[in-house]
Design an enzyme around this catalytic site. Structure first.
Site, short mmCIF file in Angstrom:
data_model
loop_
_atom_site.label_atom_id
_atom_site.label_comp_id
_atom_site.label_asym_id
_atom_site.label_seq_id
_atom_site.Cartn_x
_atom_site.Cartn_y
_atom_site.Cartn_z
N GLY A 22 0.88 -1.20 0.07
CA GLY A 22 0.00 0.08 -0.04
C GLY A 22 0.88 1.03 -0.13
N TYR A 41 -1.30 7.35 1.19
CA TYR A 41 -1.24 8.43 2.07
C TYR A 41 -0.32 8.15 3.09
CZ TYR A 41 -3.56 11.89 -0.86
OH TYR A 41 -3.96 12.80 -1.95
N ASN A 94 -6.06 0.56 1.59
CA ASN A 94 -7.23 1.42 2.11
C ASN A 94 -8.31 0.22 2.56
OD1 ASN A 94 -6.74 0.40 -0.64
ND2 ASN A 94 -8.40 1.25 -1.40
N PHE A 149 -1.15 7.34 13.43
CA PHE A 149 -1.98 8.31 13.95
C PHE A 149 -1.61 9.55 13.41
CE2 PHE A 149 -1.90 5.31 17.82
CZ PHE A 149 -3.31 5.43 18.02
N LYS A 180 -7.29 3.01 18.02
CA LYS A 180 -7.08 3.83 16.77
C LYS A 180 -8.56 4.12 16.64
CE LYS A 180 -6.19 5.77 13.17
NZ LYS A 180 -5.37 6.89 12.88
N ALA A 199 -12.67 8.97 16.81
CA ALA A 199 -14.00 9.20 17.25
C ALA A 199 -13.93 10.23 18.11
CB ALA A 199 -14.69 7.89 17.66
N PHE A 200 -13.00 10.48 19.20
CA PHE A 200 -13.17 11.42 20.09
C PHE A 200 -12.51 12.81 19.21
CE2 PHE A 200 -12.89 10.58 24.79
CZ PHE A 200 -13.33 9.13 24.54
N LEU A 201 -11.60 12.70 18.44
CA LEU A 201 -11.25 13.90 17.69
C LEU A 201 -12.77 14.59 16.92
CD1 LEU A 201 -7.69 12.87 16.43
CD2 LEU A 201 -8.37 14.61 18.09
N CYS A 224 -10.79 9.38 6.69
CA CYS A 224 -10.85 8.32 7.96
C CYS A 224 -11.95 8.73 9.00
CB CYS A 224 -9.71 8.36 8.65
SG CYS A 224 -8.42 7.82 7.65
#
Ligand code: NAD
Ligand code: UGA
Length: 457
Positions: free
Chosen positions: A10, A13, A89, A160, A218, A223-225, A274
């Site tokens: 892969g 990015y 991906n 991350f 992960k 989800a928090f951000l 994402c």
């Protein structure tokens, strides 16, 4: 366990920049990045890399041909590897069970099969892609059922990095998370991976954990951000109704160290490949475990984001006397954030589609994203202009709609832009980048997310 040859499946990015930094920091390792897309590999071997990231070109220039190699996936590359990062991906599934929510693991599945077909001896397989919890376990089972005396260790090592700051994030990560299965062999594999990171990451930032915790951490982190962005955007909607200002609120609440100042920038909504997919994946997993309320809670973050994008697009139409039909509208920024050429799931897509449905004529400008913007809007409308020069994009426009806060846009001469526009001229700041008072003084009718409008009528 000795690791000398690393392979990454892969070259996207994540795979490209991550392997470039590993090769840079670990000159003793040979790092090969493979992809099934020959065109992408050709770009990685050219002067125009497929991924725009500040600082990436320099790192690739230092390492390519030395201990970093880009090539089309081949059986030999797999056979020679001691450790394989799988960074393919994992988009949202668009078909069958879980369509629109679950992660599509077909690229992961085919990677595992390629590894199984061609690996030799002992191979460490590292999940770099973001995957649903328990994927490592499933992959490990597939590999071991047909191992024929070979040994496989499956680790989770989620990435991350954020786009636009990928090189910095990789060179100075907040943490490196390595999940292992707990067996002696798996622990040794985790240690071998940790030893690679130790060549430039301080020991206290390298966390070893259970493999499921690593996978779930992960999804939870994203989800928090995203939840913070949706929270501040929810407040921005109240601001516009009440006359409060979201910038002042972000500053006031962010000074509480328990809340913190990061990720409190209100705007047109979050984008990128994402956040949406990972939250939907998390919500789908919750649903599968019968946790419907938990699933609904996380889905709400995505729903609020959809609302924010739609709300902003409607505002652009409503404020221009409820019609944009036949009007030229300049779109400043199409990528999902500055510092990248990535337009995947960018809020700009939704806003532009809405404006096109309302029969506006769009002139889109973006310092890095025009090629991908063209692909995203392919077939959407024949009259979209893609214009590298922002001054030309704004020429004769009724409105400027700023959707990505590229620093380039802050340095423009807005008096000149105003002078060349139709009147009344409108400015919609979807990122709160510019000084609304100054724009208003120049003559614009200004609408910034989360602030009361500054109009001239
Ligand atoms: P991407 O689409 O840019 O790259 C994935 C690449 O994998 C593509 O070039 C594709 O051709 C290739 N590929 C597919 N199947 C293959 C196979 N069998 N063998 C070799 N190559 C194959 O994706 P990305 O943005 O790099 O994301 C990869 C993973 O990393 C995803 O799971 C994503 O959630 C996660 N992630 C992404 C980011 C980010 O900022 N983009 C950050 C952290 C984690
Ligand atoms: C995000 C995470 O930040 C990374 O840690 C993670 O590795 C990555 O997702 C991933 O898994 O792919 P990324 O999507 O590249 O990184 O970019 P962010 O900086 O998180 O921005 C995401 C979106 O949120 C952008 O559209 C951005 O404009 C928006 N955003 C961010 C806001 O609207 N307000 C903010 O305050 C912050």
């Amino acid at each position: 366990m000795k690791v000398a040859n690393i392979l990454c499946m892969g070259a996207g990015y994540v795979g490209g920049p991550t392997m470039a930094v590993i090769a840079d920091r670990c000159p003793g390792l040979r790092v090969t990045v493979c992809d099934i897309d020959a065109g992408r590999i050709a770009q990685w071997n050219s002067d125009r890399l497929p991924v725009y990231e500040p600082g990436l070109e320099e790192v690739v220039r230092r390492t390519r041909g030395r201990n970093l190699f880009f090539q089309v996936l081949s059986p030999e590359a797999i056979a020679q590897a001691d450790l394989i990062f799988v960074s393919v991906n994992t988009p949202t599934k668009t078909y069958g069970e879980g369509a629109g929510m679950a992660a599509d693991l077909r690229y992961w599945d085919s990677s595992a099969r390629e590894i199984l077909a061609h690996a030799t001896g002992e191979t460490v397989v590292v999940e770099k892609s973001t995957v649903p919890v328990r994927t490592a376990e499933a992959i490990s089972e597939i590999l071991h059922t047909h191992a024929d005396g070979r040994r496989f260790f499956v680790l989770s090592n989620p990435e991350f990095l954020a786009e636009g700051t990928a090189v910095r994030d990789l060179e100075r990560p907040d943490r490196v998370l390595i999940g292992h299965e707990g067996s002696e062999g798996s622990r040794a594999a985790a240690e071998a991976l940790a030893a690679i990171y130790r060549q430039w990451v301080p020991e206290e930032r390298i966390l070893l954990s259970g493999v499921w915790s690593s996978e779930l951490a992960k999804l939870a982190a994203n989800a928090f951000l995203a939840q913070r962005v949706s929270s501040i955007n929810a407040v921005s909607a109240i601001c516009e109704k009440t006359g409060a200002d979201i910038g002042e609120i972000s500053q006031a609440i962010g000074m509480d160290p328990r809340i913190g100042g990061a990720f409190l920038e209100a705007g047109v909504g979050f984008g990128g490949s994402c956040f949406r997919k990972d939250i939907l994946n998390l919500a789908y997993l919750c649903g599968q475990y019968g946790l419907q309320e938990v699933a609904a809670y996380w889905k709400g973050v995505v729903e609020l984001n959809d609302y924010q994008i739609a709300r902003f697009a409607r505002l652009v139409v409503e404020s221009q006397f409820n019609t944009v039909a036949g009007k030229r509208i300049a779109i400043f920024g199409f990528t999902f954030k500055p510092g990248t050429n990535d337009t995947r799931d960018s809020p700009a897509i939704g806003v532009c589609r809405h404006l096109l449905e309302e029969r506006a004529c769009l002139a889109i400008t973006d310092p890095q994203g025009l090629a991908h913007a063209r692909e995203e809007l392919q077939g959407a409308a024949p009259e979209v202009e893609f214009e590298p020069d922002p001054y030309r994009a704004a020429q004769g426009a009724h409105a400027v709609v700023l959707l990505t806060h590229w620093p380039e846009f802050a340095g423009l001469d807005y008096r000149r832009i105003f002078a060349a526009m139709e009147k009344p001229a409108f400015f919609f700041d979807g990122r709160r980048q510019l000084d609304a008072a100054l724009l208003h003084e120049i003559g614009f009718n200004v609408y910034a997310v989360g602030s009361p409008p500054k109009t001239r009528f």
